[in-house]
Design an enzyme around this catalytic site. Structure first.
Site, PDB file in Angstrom:
ATOM      1  N   THR A 223     -16.459  40.748  -9.342  1.00 48.38           N
ATOM      2  CA  THR A 223     -17.021  42.055  -9.692  1.00 48.38           C
ATOM      3  C   THR A 223     -18.351  42.322  -8.975  1.00 48.38           C
ATOM      4  OG1 THR A 223     -18.083  43.207 -11.546  1.00 48.38           O
ATOM      5  CG2 THR A 223     -17.961  40.847 -11.726  1.00 48.38           C
ATOM      6  N   ASP A 224     -18.677  43.594  -8.834  1.00 47.39           N
ATOM      7  CA  ASP A 224     -19.988  43.948  -8.264  1.00 47.39           C
ATOM      8  C   ASP A 224     -21.123  43.662  -9.250  1.00 47.39           C
ATOM      9  OD1 ASP A 224     -19.460  45.970 -10.110  1.00 47.39           O
ATOM     10  OD2 ASP A 224     -19.850  47.637  -8.733  1.00 47.39           O
ATOM     11  N   GLU A 225     -20.774  43.408 -10.517  1.00 51.58           N
ATOM     12  CA  GLU A 225     -21.829  43.222 -11.530  1.00 51.58           C
ATOM     13  C   GLU A 225     -22.639  41.947 -11.286  1.00 51.58           C
ATOM     14  OE1 GLU A 225     -20.725  44.250 -15.536  1.00 51.58           O
ATOM     15  OE2 GLU A 225     -19.118  45.563 -14.841  1.00 51.58           O
TER      16      GLU A 225
ATOM     17  N   TYR B 215     -21.250  38.297 -19.272  1.00 51.93           N
ATOM     18  CA  TYR B 215     -20.039  38.495 -18.455  1.00 51.93           C
ATOM     19  C   TYR B 215     -20.340  38.299 -16.972  1.00 51.93           C
ATOM     20  CZ  TYR B 215     -16.696  41.143 -15.603  1.00 51.93           C
ATOM     21  OH  TYR B 215     -15.820  41.523 -14.614  1.00 51.93           O
TER      22      TYR B 215
ATOM     23  N   LYS C 192     -19.129  35.382 -14.263  1.00 53.95           N
ATOM     24  CA  LYS C 192     -18.403  35.682 -13.017  1.00 53.95           C
ATOM     25  C   LYS C 192     -19.187  35.158 -11.807  1.00 53.95           C
ATOM     26  CE  LYS C 192     -15.064  37.730 -12.481  1.00 53.95           C
ATOM     27  NZ  LYS C 192     -13.623  37.320 -12.484  1.00 53.95           N
TER      28      LYS C 192
ATOM     29  N   ASN D 149     -12.978  49.694 -11.977  1.00 51.96           N
ATOM     30  CA  ASN D 149     -11.617  50.202 -11.772  1.00 51.96           C
ATOM     31  C   ASN D 149     -11.210  51.132 -12.916  1.00 51.96           C
ATOM     32  OD1 ASN D 149      -9.540  47.751 -10.113  1.00 51.96           O
ATOM     33  ND2 ASN D 149     -11.724  48.041  -9.863  1.00 51.96           N
TER      34      ASN D 149
ATOM     35  N   ARG E  33     -21.864  54.326 -12.341  1.00 52.36           N
ATOM     36  CA  ARG E  33     -20.857  53.363 -11.913  1.00 52.36           C
ATOM     37  C   ARG E  33     -20.143  53.935 -10.685  1.00 52.36           C
ATOM     38  NH1 ARG E  33     -23.670  50.907 -14.684  1.00 52.36           N
ATOM     39  NH2 ARG E  33     -23.217  49.575 -16.483  1.00 52.36           N
TER      40      ARG E  33
ATOM     41  N   ASP F  20     -28.079  52.387 -27.127  1.00 52.33           N
ATOM     42  CA  ASP F  20     -27.722  51.831 -25.819  1.00 52.33           C
ATOM     43  C   ASP F  20     -27.219  50.390 -25.944  1.00 52.33           C
ATOM     44  OD1 ASP F  20     -27.345  51.879 -23.132  1.00 52.33           O
ATOM     45  OD2 ASP F  20     -29.458  52.104 -22.577  1.00 52.33           O
TER      46      ASP F  20
HETATM   47  P1  NAD Z   1      -8.398  42.343 -18.439  1.00 55.23           P
HETATM   48  O1  NAD Z   1      -9.362  41.918 -19.504  1.00 55.23           O
HETATM   49  O2  NAD Z   1      -7.680  43.640 -18.598  1.00 55.23           O
HETATM   50  O3  NAD Z   1      -7.279  41.217 -18.239  1.00 55.23           O
HETATM   51  C1  NAD Z   1      -7.567  39.862 -18.230  1.00 55.23           C
HETATM   52  C2  NAD Z   1      -6.266  39.086 -18.334  1.00 55.23           C
HETATM   53  O4  NAD Z   1      -6.569  37.672 -18.263  1.00 55.23           O
HETATM   54  C3  NAD Z   1      -5.524  39.301 -19.660  1.00 55.23           C
HETATM   55  O5  NAD Z   1      -4.147  39.478 -19.421  1.00 55.23           O
HETATM   56  C4  NAD Z   1      -5.760  38.010 -20.426  1.00 55.23           C
HETATM   57  O6  NAD Z   1      -4.705  37.679 -21.320  1.00 55.23           O
HETATM   58  C5  NAD Z   1      -5.863  37.000 -19.287  1.00 55.23           C
HETATM   59  N1  NAD Z   1      -6.635  35.813 -19.654  1.00 55.23           N
HETATM   60  C6  NAD Z   1      -7.849  35.763 -20.283  1.00 55.23           C
HETATM   61  N2  NAD Z   1      -8.212  34.484 -20.482  1.00 55.23           N
HETATM   62  C7  NAD Z   1      -7.236  33.695 -19.939  1.00 55.23           C
HETATM   63  C8  NAD Z   1      -7.053  32.304 -19.797  1.00 55.23           C
HETATM   64  N3  NAD Z   1      -7.957  31.434 -20.281  1.00 55.23           N
HETATM   65  N4  NAD Z   1      -5.936  31.847 -19.181  1.00 55.23           N
HETATM   66  C9  NAD Z   1      -5.013  32.720 -18.705  1.00 55.23           C
HETATM   67  N5  NAD Z   1      -5.134  34.047 -18.815  1.00 55.23           N
HETATM   68  C10 NAD Z   1      -6.228  34.538 -19.424  1.00 55.23           C
HETATM   69  O7  NAD Z   1      -9.229  42.313 -17.092  1.00 55.23           O
HETATM   70  P2  NAD Z   1      -9.149  43.277 -15.819  1.00 55.23           P
HETATM   71  O8  NAD Z   1      -9.978  44.476 -16.071  1.00 55.23           O
HETATM   72  O9  NAD Z   1      -7.723  43.428 -15.409  1.00 55.23           O
HETATM   73  O10 NAD Z   1      -9.928  42.391 -14.735  1.00 55.23           O
HETATM   74  C11 NAD Z   1      -9.217  41.426 -13.963  1.00 55.23           C
HETATM   75  C12 NAD Z   1     -10.195  40.703 -13.057  1.00 55.23           C
HETATM   76  O11 NAD Z   1     -10.852  41.648 -12.217  1.00 55.23           O
HETATM   77  C13 NAD Z   1     -11.305  39.966 -13.812  1.00 55.23           C
HETATM   78  O12 NAD Z   1     -11.538  38.741 -13.156  1.00 55.23           O
HETATM   79  C14 NAD Z   1     -12.515  40.899 -13.697  1.00 55.23           C
HETATM   80  O13 NAD Z   1     -13.712  40.149 -13.724  1.00 55.23           O
HETATM   81  C15 NAD Z   1     -12.268  41.522 -12.337  1.00 55.23           C
HETATM   82  N6  NAD Z   1     -12.813  42.879 -12.159  1.00 55.23           N
HETATM   83  C16 NAD Z   1     -12.545  43.862 -13.057  1.00 55.23           C
HETATM   84  C17 NAD Z   1     -13.033  45.155 -12.841  1.00 55.23           C
HETATM   85  C18 NAD Z   1     -12.720  46.284 -13.787  1.00 55.23           C
HETATM   86  O14 NAD Z   1     -13.252  47.379 -13.604  1.00 55.23           O
HETATM   87  N7  NAD Z   1     -11.848  46.103 -14.774  1.00 55.23           N
HETATM   88  C19 NAD Z   1     -13.812  45.414 -11.708  1.00 55.23           C
HETATM   89  C20 NAD Z   1     -14.067  44.366 -10.801  1.00 55.23           C
HETATM   90  C21 NAD Z   1     -13.556  43.105 -11.032  1.00 55.23           C
HETATM   91  P1  TYD Z   2     -17.233  49.825 -19.174  1.00 47.23           P
HETATM   92  O1  TYD Z   2     -15.943  50.555 -19.014  1.00 47.23           O
HETATM   93  O2  TYD Z   2     -17.405  48.961 -20.394  1.00 47.23           O
HETATM   94  O3  TYD Z   2     -17.481  48.999 -17.823  1.00 47.23           O
HETATM   95  P2  TYD Z   2     -18.786  48.148 -17.341  1.00 47.23           P
HETATM   96  O4  TYD Z   2     -19.715  47.988 -18.469  1.00 47.23           O
HETATM   97  O5  TYD Z   2     -18.174  46.854 -16.913  1.00 47.23           O
HETATM   98  O6  TYD Z   2     -19.365  48.935 -16.208  1.00 47.23           O
HETATM   99  O7  TYD Z   2     -18.420  50.878 -19.186  1.00 47.23           O
HETATM  100  C1  TYD Z   2     -18.629  51.790 -18.110  1.00 47.23           C
HETATM  101  C2  TYD Z   2     -19.896  52.541 -18.407  1.00 47.23           C
HETATM  102  O8  TYD Z   2     -19.695  53.347 -19.581  1.00 47.23           O
HETATM  103  C3  TYD Z   2     -21.081  51.634 -18.735  1.00 47.23           C
HETATM  104  O9  TYD Z   2     -22.277  52.220 -18.206  1.00 47.23           O
HETATM  105  C4  TYD Z   2     -21.143  51.648 -20.249  1.00 47.23           C
HETATM  106  C5  TYD Z   2     -20.641  53.032 -20.597  1.00 47.23           C
HETATM  107  N1  TYD Z   2     -19.926  53.141 -21.902  1.00 47.23           N
HETATM  108  C6  TYD Z   2     -20.354  54.100 -22.841  1.00 47.23           C
HETATM  109  O10 TYD Z   2     -21.307  54.861 -22.612  1.00 47.23           O
HETATM  110  N2  TYD Z   2     -19.655  54.182 -24.016  1.00 47.23           N
HETATM  111  C7  TYD Z   2     -18.599  53.355 -24.302  1.00 47.23           C
HETATM  112  O11 TYD Z   2     -18.021  53.468 -25.420  1.00 47.23           O
HETATM  113  C8  TYD Z   2     -18.186  52.394 -23.335  1.00 47.23           C
HETATM  114  C9  TYD Z   2     -17.036  51.464 -23.608  1.00 47.23           C
HETATM  115  C10 TYD Z   2     -18.884  52.333 -22.144  1.00 47.23           C
END
Ligand code: NAD
Ligand code: TYD
Length: 376
Positions: free
Chosen positions: A153-155, A179, A183, A209, A243, A310
């Site tokens: 992640t970019d975080e 988190y 990562k 995403n 974001r 917040d």
């Molecule tokens: P998600 O939380 O939707 O899915 C995570 C999946 O991992 C789930 O199916 C869960 O059951 C599985 N999992 C969790 N712990 C596990 C373990 N110990 N063993 C096997 N499986 C396990 O997450 P996501 O949003 O699909 O993100 C996927 C990846 O992409 C993550 O590594 C996240 O850090 C990275 N990522 C996410 C975003 C985003 O915006 N969602 C952006 C950048 C990077």
């Molecule tokens: P989120 O989808 O949780 O992603 P991330 O924190 O990993 O960027 O949140 C996106 C943005 O939206 C973040 O600035 C937090 C904000 N947010 C709210 O303002 N209200 C909410 O209920 C949630 C879930 C997020």
């Protein structure tokens, strides 16, 4: 679900996709099987609250798809899968992924994101590099043999000020939440296994995403569903946090390019070039929903907007500089913000049964049937 073993001599790729029942993982599996129908895709997923087998419905009856319920921390299981399934490519999505949960319960983040990633790295090293079975590596027509791709992640780069340039691959790590810290640790371990053991790794650090199958605790699906149910839209703080949004299929395409053409050991940032404040995002969602499904009682869904306390340590701004993946691999997001949001809203409108099952908990029925009510 079905099991199928391709012969070791085949010229297709065998992928192990961890976290393939989660949001991005499931989109990736469905994308991969559509685009590379001869490849074999094995999903390893612990089915935590974020895992949902319904997201893999499109793959379910594909003979090249195999689902394994298990934990990435189980090194022996991972090694067995790498051997038995002749895996040549790991795409590692499995993680605890929600910042708010990491504030209240960080332990699983450390366990899965750090210990789990390390366990998987050890399994890959053991089977691909240390054992004689490496002589039997399948030759892939699409992918290079033996690649560990780590999805991050970019975080990990921390928070930007309003005038700062976007994150590049050289931005120093400065994670602010449990988190992002977990990562960041996993990214360092992946890097170390390349430098120390010459494991063929690549890493991608992607921006936020959105799209189909996203668990409704994240901003976009939560707000779409709250709008549909007439519930308040809780905006944290002043709503001016920024974001950089990317449609999930574009992320999958970026990973595909890295698997095919990315240089071993390299890191690639992937972003949408789409910075929005949370308020801009909420207004866009409300406006779209006003047009598509007007409320019978409200003039606009924007009246549901509610400012709430917040998030502690809330990062102000993320933005990605994707010029490396663009220049080296030709990456360009296909969806604009407008088309991506429209597609996402369409998906949630057309797939009410998917999110209703998440909301009422019935998406966990498979686990209940397998293990009774005792599972996590
Ligand atoms: P998600 O939380 O939707 O899915 C995570 C999946 O991992 C789930 O199916 C869960 O059951 C599985 N999992 C969790 N712990 C596990 C373990 N110990 N063993 C096997 N499986 C396990 O997450 P996501 O949003 O699909 O993100 C996927 C990846 O992409 C993550 O590594 C996240 O850090 C990275 N990522 C996410 C975003 C985003 O915006 N969602 C952006 C950048 C990077
Ligand atoms: P989120 O989808 O949780 O992603 P991330 O924190 O990993 O960027 O949140 C996106 C943005 O939206 C973040 O600035 C937090 C904000 N947010 C709210 O303002 N209200 C909410 O209920 C949630 C879930 C997020």
């Amino acid at each position: 679900m079905t099991t199928h073993h391709s012969p070791l001599t085949s010229n297709t790729s065998h992928l192990l996709v961890t976290g393939g029942a989660g949001f991005i993982g499931a989109n990736f599996v469905n994308y991969w099987l559509n685009n590379y129908p001869d490849d074999r895709v094995v999903v390893l997923d612990a089915l935590t609250y974020a895992g949902n087998l319904a997201s893999l419905e499109p793959a379910k009856n594909n003979p090249n798809f195999h689902f394994v319920h298990g934990d990435i921390c189980n090194q022996e299981l991972a090694e067995r899968l790498l051997r038995d399934e002749s895996i040549d490519t790991i795409v590692h999505f499995a993680a605890e992924s929600h910042v708010d949960r990491s504030i209240h319960g960080p332990d699983t983040f450390i366990q899965t994101n750090i210990v789990g990633t390390h366990s998987l790295l050890k399994a890959a090293k053991s089977v691909w590099l240390d054992s004689h079975s490496s002589l039997l590596r399948p030759q892939s027509s699409v992918l290079k043999p033996y690649r560990f791709h780590h999805v991050s992640t970019d975080e990990v780069y921390g928070s930007l000020g309003p005038e700062d340039p976007p994150f590049t691959e050289h931005t120093p790590y400065a994670p602010n939440s449990p988190y992002s810290a977990s990562k960041a640790a996993s990214d360092h371990l992946v890097r170390a296994y390349h430098h120390t053991h010459d494991l063929n790794i690549t890493t991608s650090n992607c921006s936020n995403n959105y799209g189909p199958y996203q668990f409704p605790e994240k901003l976009i699906p939560l707000f779409i569903i709250n709008i549909l149910e007439g519930k308040p839209l809780p905006v944290y703080g002043d709503g001016l946090n920024i974001r950089d949004w990317l449609y999930v299929e574009d992320h999958c395409k970026g990973i595909d390019l890295i698997l095919q053409k990315g240089r071993p050991g390299e890191v690639y940032n992937i972003g949408g070039n789409c910075e929005k404040t949370n308020l801009e995002m909420v207004e866009t969602l409300c406006k779209n929903m006003d047009e598509r499904k007007p409320s019978s009682s409200l003039t606009s869904y924007s009246s549901l907007l509610t400012f709430v306390k917040d998030r502690p340590g809330h990062d102000r701004r993320y933005a990605i500089d994707s010029s490396k993946i663009k220049k080296e691999l030709g990456f360009e997001p296909y969806e604009s913000f407008e088309t991506g949001i429209r597609k996402t809203i369409d998906w949630y409108l057309q797939n009410e049964s998917w999110w209703r099952a998440v909301m009422d908990g019935s998406y966990r029925e498979w686990l209940d049937r397998q293990y009774g009510q005792k599972h996590n």
